[in-house]
Motif scaffolding. Structure first.
Motif, short mmCIF file in Angstrom:
data_model
loop_
_atom_site.label_atom_id
_atom_site.label_comp_id
_atom_site.label_asym_id
_atom_site.label_seq_id
_atom_site.Cartn_x
_atom_site.Cartn_y
_atom_site.Cartn_z
N HIS A 123 0.83 -1.20 0.00
CA HIS A 123 0.00 0.00 0.00
C HIS A 123 0.87 1.26 0.00
CE1 HIS A 123 -4.01 -1.68 0.35
NE2 HIS A 123 -3.67 -2.42 1.38
N ASP A 124 1.90 1.26 0.83
CA ASP A 124 2.80 2.41 0.90
C ASP A 124 3.52 2.62 -0.44
OD1 ASP A 124 2.07 2.75 3.55
OD2 ASP A 124 3.86 1.74 4.34
N GLN A 125 3.98 1.53 -1.04
CA GLN A 125 4.67 1.62 -2.33
C GLN A 125 3.72 2.14 -3.40
OE1 GLN A 125 6.38 -2.21 -3.26
NE2 GLN A 125 7.47 -2.32 -1.31
N ARG A 126 2.46 1.71 -3.33
CA ARG A 126 1.47 2.16 -4.32
C ARG A 126 1.23 3.66 -4.21
NH1 ARG A 126 -4.31 -0.75 -4.41
NH2 ARG A 126 -4.37 0.10 -2.30
N GLU A 127 1.14 4.17 -2.99
CA GLU A 127 0.96 5.62 -2.82
C GLU A 127 2.16 6.39 -3.35
OE1 GLU A 127 -0.09 6.62 1.18
OE2 GLU A 127 -1.90 5.38 1.16
N ARG A 128 3.36 5.88 -3.12
CA ARG A 128 4.55 6.58 -3.63
C ARG A 128 4.59 6.55 -5.16
NH1 ARG A 128 6.94 4.09 1.01
NH2 ARG A 128 7.79 2.38 -0.22
N ALA A 178 2.08 9.05 -6.36
CA ALA A 178 2.59 10.41 -6.18
C ALA A 178 3.58 10.77 -7.28
CB ALA A 178 3.24 10.55 -4.81
N ARG A 179 4.44 9.83 -7.65
CA ARG A 179 5.40 10.10 -8.74
C ARG A 179 4.67 10.35 -10.05
NH1 ARG A 179 8.32 5.99 -6.01
NH2 ARG A 179 7.55 4.41 -7.45
N ALA A 180 3.66 9.53 -10.32
CA ALA A 180 2.90 9.70 -11.56
C ALA A 180 2.18 11.04 -11.58
CB ALA A 180 1.89 8.55 -11.72
N LEU A 181 1.60 11.43 -10.46
CA LEU A 181 0.90 12.71 -10.39
C LEU A 181 1.87 13.87 -10.56
CD1 LEU A 181 -1.53 11.91 -7.44
CD2 LEU A 181 -2.16 12.27 -9.84
N ALA A 182 3.04 13.75 -9.98
CA ALA A 182 4.04 14.80 -10.14
C ALA A 182 4.45 14.94 -11.61
CB ALA A 182 5.26 14.50 -9.26
N GLU A 183 4.65 13.81 -12.26
CA GLU A 183 5.03 13.84 -13.68
C GLU A 183 3.92 14.44 -14.54
OE1 GLU A 183 5.76 9.76 -14.50
OE2 GLU A 183 7.56 9.64 -13.25
N ARG A 216 1.83 14.44 -3.50
CA ARG A 216 1.87 13.49 -2.38
C ARG A 216 0.57 13.53 -1.58
NH1 ARG A 216 6.96 15.03 0.83
NH2 ARG A 216 6.83 17.00 -0.30
N VAL A 217 0.02 14.73 -1.41
CA VAL A 217 -1.26 14.85 -0.70
C VAL A 217 -2.35 14.14 -1.48
CG1 VAL A 217 -3.05 16.46 0.04
CG2 VAL A 217 -0.64 16.98 0.49
N ALA A 218 -2.40 14.37 -2.79
CA ALA A 218 -3.42 13.72 -3.62
C ALA A 218 -3.26 12.20 -3.59
CB ALA A 218 -3.33 14.23 -5.05
N GLN A 220 -4.58 10.75 -0.34
CA GLN A 220 -6.04 10.73 -0.30
C GLN A 220 -6.61 9.60 -1.16
OE1 GLN A 220 -6.44 15.02 -1.34
NE2 GLN A 220 -7.80 15.12 0.43
N LEU A 221 -6.13 9.51 -2.38
CA LEU A 221 -6.61 8.46 -3.27
C LEU A 221 -6.18 7.08 -2.76
CD1 LEU A 221 -5.80 10.21 -6.66
CD2 LEU A 221 -8.08 9.80 -5.73
N GLY A 222 -4.93 6.98 -2.34
CA GLY A 222 -4.43 5.71 -1.82
C GLY A 222 -5.14 5.28 -0.56
N GLY A 223 -5.54 6.25 0.27
CA GLY A 223 -6.27 5.91 1.48
C GLY A 223 -7.60 5.26 1.18
#
Length: 211
Positions: free
Chosen positions: A131-136, A139-144, A156-158, A161-164
């Motif tokens: 789960h933690d790896q998926r959120e990271r 976050a990388r995809a959203l940043a890109e 990272r915030v987004a 939220q989505l990962g939660g």
């Protein structure tokens, strides 16, 4: 003797990996994850112990061999989103498709497999790591996709939220499976929960990362 072509070697590696995983899963379900060793798996698969560890460096990954799809799924949904689609909409759409398909990647693993995970602290800890790896990864995809500056907090915030929401719904599927509910019922309930959860996120994310 000439060397096998790359395509054939790759297929053979995939077949060996799948065979080891199948034998490991069979043993884990029969005996319980914590009661099976790497040596047991190697013997059942008729390969060397080193071969097992070459394909699966951690014992937990023998049982949870869908790691790549699990970790990269939401990030891939964001990267593949349609024109005019937000990141939230893309992740929601991908999840609802997976729920309708009773996809094992999101938790539709069957009662025996769910019991195996719940009974092993090592497996439950590994799932949390996924789960933690998926959120990271998300976050990388959203940043890109948004062109965010390095270290920007927005992606990272987004992702949290989505990962939660994804984490919560995975647990919901697991525990409803353990309680004996059939997949059709679980899918119906969790689909409704997913829609409600993502609606709650819309005020913050409905216009975020629109392609």
């Amino acid at each position: 003797m000439s060397e096998a072509p790359p395509g054939l070697r790759a297929r053979k590696k995939q077949q060996t990996r799948a065979h080891i995983s199948e034998q490991a899963t069979r043993l884990f379900l029969e005996r319980g994850f914590d009661n099976v060793t790497i040596a047991d798996v190697a013997a059942a698969a008729q390969v060397a112990k080193m071969t097992v560890t070459n394909y699966f460096p951690r014992k937990e990954d023998l049982a949870l061999d869908l790691q790549e799809a699990f970790v990269q799924g939401p990030a891939a949904a964001v990267r593949d989103r349609a024109v005019g689609e937000s990141a939230l909409a893309a992740v929601r759409r991908s999840l609802l498709i997976a729920i309708a398909a009773h996809d094992p990647v999101i938790g539709f693993s069957g009662p025996a497999f769910a019991r195996m995970i719940a009974a092993s602290s090592a497996l439950t800890a590994r799932v949390r790591e996924f789960h933690d790896q998926r959120e990271r990864a998300l976050a990388r995809a959203l940043a890109e996709e948004t062109g965010a500056a390095p270290g920007a907090i927005g992606p990272r915030v987004a992702a949290v939220q989505l990962g939660g929401v994804l984490r919560l719904l995975f647990d919901e599927i697991l525990w409803r499976t353990l309680d004996g509910h059939p997949d059709e019922e679980i899918a119906r309930v969790v689909s409704a929960q997913a829609r409600e959860a993502f609606t709650l996120l819309e005020p913050a994310l409905q216009n975020y990362a629109i392609r």
